[in-house]
Design an enzyme around this catalytic site. Sequence first.
Site, PDB file in Angstrom:
ATOM      1  N   GLU A   1       0.788  -1.220   0.000  1.00  0.00           N
ATOM      2  CA  GLU A   1       0.000   0.000   0.000  1.00  0.00           C
ATOM      3  C   GLU A   1       0.825   1.278   0.000  1.00  0.00           C
ATOM      4  OE1 GLU A   1       0.463  -1.428   4.342  1.00  0.00           O
ATOM      5  OE2 GLU A   1       0.138  -2.326   2.375  1.00  0.00           O
TER       6      GLU A   1
ATOM      7  N   HIS B   1      -8.301  -3.825  -1.122  1.00  0.00           N
ATOM      8  CA  HIS B   1      -7.558  -3.958   0.140  1.00  0.00           C
ATOM      9  C   HIS B   1      -6.451  -2.902   0.226  1.00  0.00           C
ATOM     10  CE1 HIS B   1      -5.831  -6.262   3.562  1.00  0.00           C
ATOM     11  NE2 HIS B   1      -4.692  -5.786   3.091  1.00  0.00           N
ATOM     12  N   GLU B   2      -5.644  -2.797  -0.835  1.00  0.00           N
ATOM     13  CA  GLU B   2      -4.540  -1.838  -0.796  1.00  0.00           C
ATOM     14  C   GLU B   2      -5.054  -0.406  -0.764  1.00  0.00           C
ATOM     15  OE1 GLU B   2      -1.918  -3.226  -0.039  1.00  0.00           O
ATOM     16  OE2 GLU B   2      -2.504  -5.247  -0.644  1.00  0.00           O
TER      17      GLU B   2
ATOM     18  N   HIS C   1      -5.993   0.716   2.700  1.00  0.00           N
ATOM     19  CA  HIS C   1      -4.850   1.108   3.524  1.00  0.00           C
ATOM     20  C   HIS C   1      -4.634   2.623   3.506  1.00  0.00           C
ATOM     21  CE1 HIS C   1      -2.965  -2.401   5.224  1.00  0.00           C
ATOM     22  NE2 HIS C   1      -2.967  -3.050   4.076  1.00  0.00           N
TER      23      HIS C   1
ATOM     24  N   GLU D   1      -3.906  -4.172   9.412  1.00  0.00           N
ATOM     25  CA  GLU D   1      -4.480  -5.142   8.484  1.00  0.00           C
ATOM     26  C   GLU D   1      -5.908  -5.570   8.827  1.00  0.00           C
ATOM     27  OE1 GLU D   1      -3.357  -5.637   5.744  1.00  0.00           O
ATOM     28  OE2 GLU D   1      -1.209  -5.238   5.800  1.00  0.00           O
TER      29      GLU D   1
ATOM     30  N   ASP E   1       8.184 -10.082  10.735  1.00  0.00           N
ATOM     31  CA  ASP E   1       7.451 -10.832   9.710  1.00  0.00           C
ATOM     32  C   ASP E   1       6.804 -12.095  10.280  1.00  0.00           C
ATOM     33  OD1 ASP E   1       7.944  -9.021   7.750  1.00  0.00           O
ATOM     34  OD2 ASP E   1       8.945 -10.412   6.389  1.00  0.00           O
TER      35      ASP E   1
ATOM     36  N   TYR F   1      -4.908 -10.092  10.151  1.00  0.00           N
ATOM     37  CA  TYR F   1      -5.828  -9.837   9.044  1.00  0.00           C
ATOM     38  C   TYR F   1      -7.248 -10.312   9.372  1.00  0.00           C
ATOM     39  CZ  TYR F   1      -1.868  -8.972   5.840  1.00  0.00           C
ATOM     40  OH  TYR F   1      -0.757  -8.471   5.211  1.00  0.00           O
TER      41      TYR F   1
END
Length: 626
Positions: free
Chosen positions: A293, A317-318, A321, A340, A397, A405
């Site tokens: 994003e 979705h992006e 953001h 998210e 990560d 999410y």
Amino acid sequence: MLKNLFFATGVVLLFAGCFSKPEQVASTLKVVDPKEWVDEHTLSNADSVAVRHLHLDIAVDMVNRQISGNALWTINNNHHQKELILDTYDLTIDSVMVDGHLAGYQLDSPIKFLGSALHIPINENTKFVMVHYKTGPRARALQWLDPQQTHDKRAPFLYTQSESIYARSWIPCPDGPGIRFTYTARVTVPQGLMALMSAENSDVVNDTGVYNFRMPIPIPAYLMALAVGDLAFKGIDDRTGVYAEKGMIDKARWEFENVGRMVGSAEQLYGAYRWGRYDVVVLPPGFPIGGMENPKLTFLTPTIIAGDRSLVSLVAHELAHSWSGNLVTNATWNDFWLNEGFTNYFERRIMEQMMGESYSDMLWELGYQDLQNEVMALGADSRDTWLKLDLKGRDPDDGLNSIPYEKGCHFLKMIEKAASRDRFDKFLVKYFDANAFRTITTETFLNYMDTVLIKKDTVLRKALNIDEWVYGPGIPANCPRARQELFSKVDAERTKFLSGMPAEQIAFVNWSAHEWLHFLRGMPDTLRADKMVLLDRAFNFSTTGNSELADEWYLIAIRANYRPAYPAMERFLSTVGRRKFLEPLYIQMMKTPEGQEMARKLYTRYKENYHPLAQESLDRIVLKLP
């Protein structure tokens, strides 16, 4: 280390005032104890030395695969610190200048995941710090591609992926989500190539190879982005457009026809889009995620170009953001669900507005299935299934899975149902406006919700069961579930097929890619080879152009040892770099001795096609490296 709340909510608001006037209610927020906010993933001291602006002047060497130049930081040392500390990862520091004078510096030994702290002496009057540097061969953010690894196979390509803490591998910077700054840049690239950044961009190639960029809104380092390649541009409407390689631009422009409508739908839900233009760039297939994003310019995987616009919910979705994540940002990676979870919820509301409730119900159900699978993989009692994560001493990560999410967005869906949609929507509009261009923690959000939405409604507070959702494992009992209007019909057809009905008689007319994906996901773990043959003969799953369906089909094929699918699967693995697809396939192959041999052969053959971040994951899966 980022130690307290002052920097993110104090300094950032100096910039935010230019763009947003927070609601009066923001002043009623309960203050989080500064001791509770520690960003464990930055070595910088941006909590005590405020970084205001970055000017980058860099050159991109496509032959030697290196970025070099200087990063000029404008700072404010109101706390009279004796040094500025920046994050770096595998950078070579050539020299440092402080207010125009050559200065000494110290580069610490590297720390796993975090890189090396760069210490620069300053005094209370220091305003400018310039670092001359170049990137190293292990830069985790950068993927350098030969022409053969691109779509058109005509020119080399470079792109960055800075989330979560990889900006420090191509820029010496304070690299934490709670640290915002504006930036300008001068980027020199080989003539004939186009350079793009998460900033105001040109839509034509500059014959000089020199591009200038400006981002006047303060953003965190993980939203710093750069792409360089043989690119073209086509507009969609007056504020949206698409960049792609020339051989893909027409197909990409058709696929993203409705992006302008998406922006309008998002604005109807939760207020004005505040970033000016919204453009997208389609990257080569090695891009390790679905989309990123980056402000003003979303980076996208080509795997969503299916030729039928069936996978463009990822763009929604992006785009979402631009409100959740970019506008209101999680303070640390432990608060990642604020990024998210909100975005997933917003994405599905956009798609519902554009495509109808039955369509969004399918997205909710597929997401719930992903959540179930993630909880099963991690363990129902695992600390990693909390919304509020604990990533101290770990690679952030590790938190990039379905928990933030899907558990995050189902938490918000539950609040919507308990409070009513109208009441929750009004709350979200206030939330985005009151916290625009700010950084918040999980606790700040919960305090804000308590003050603005729940108020004295004790019945609502009890119904929300907040502690179990945020500070508890697994899937809470009051997790909402979408209607099964369309998927129940799919289930019925699958049952009939498994009971002996010919594949050609499956009533699939007008099925979307989501219905087909649900159809495949519901197959037994050991589907017989003869059933695989019948499905493949009827629907050509092995050669489908839809990457979501292809990945699911190849997983079934590995379990069934359905060899006719293997050549197509190898072509898929040779070109697709998205970790969402790669990791499950290689994990499934590694479950049998025969599969392990195939996995090692394929990974050795195509490893260089994958982004460094994907390589790190697959090294652990296939090569069993630590």
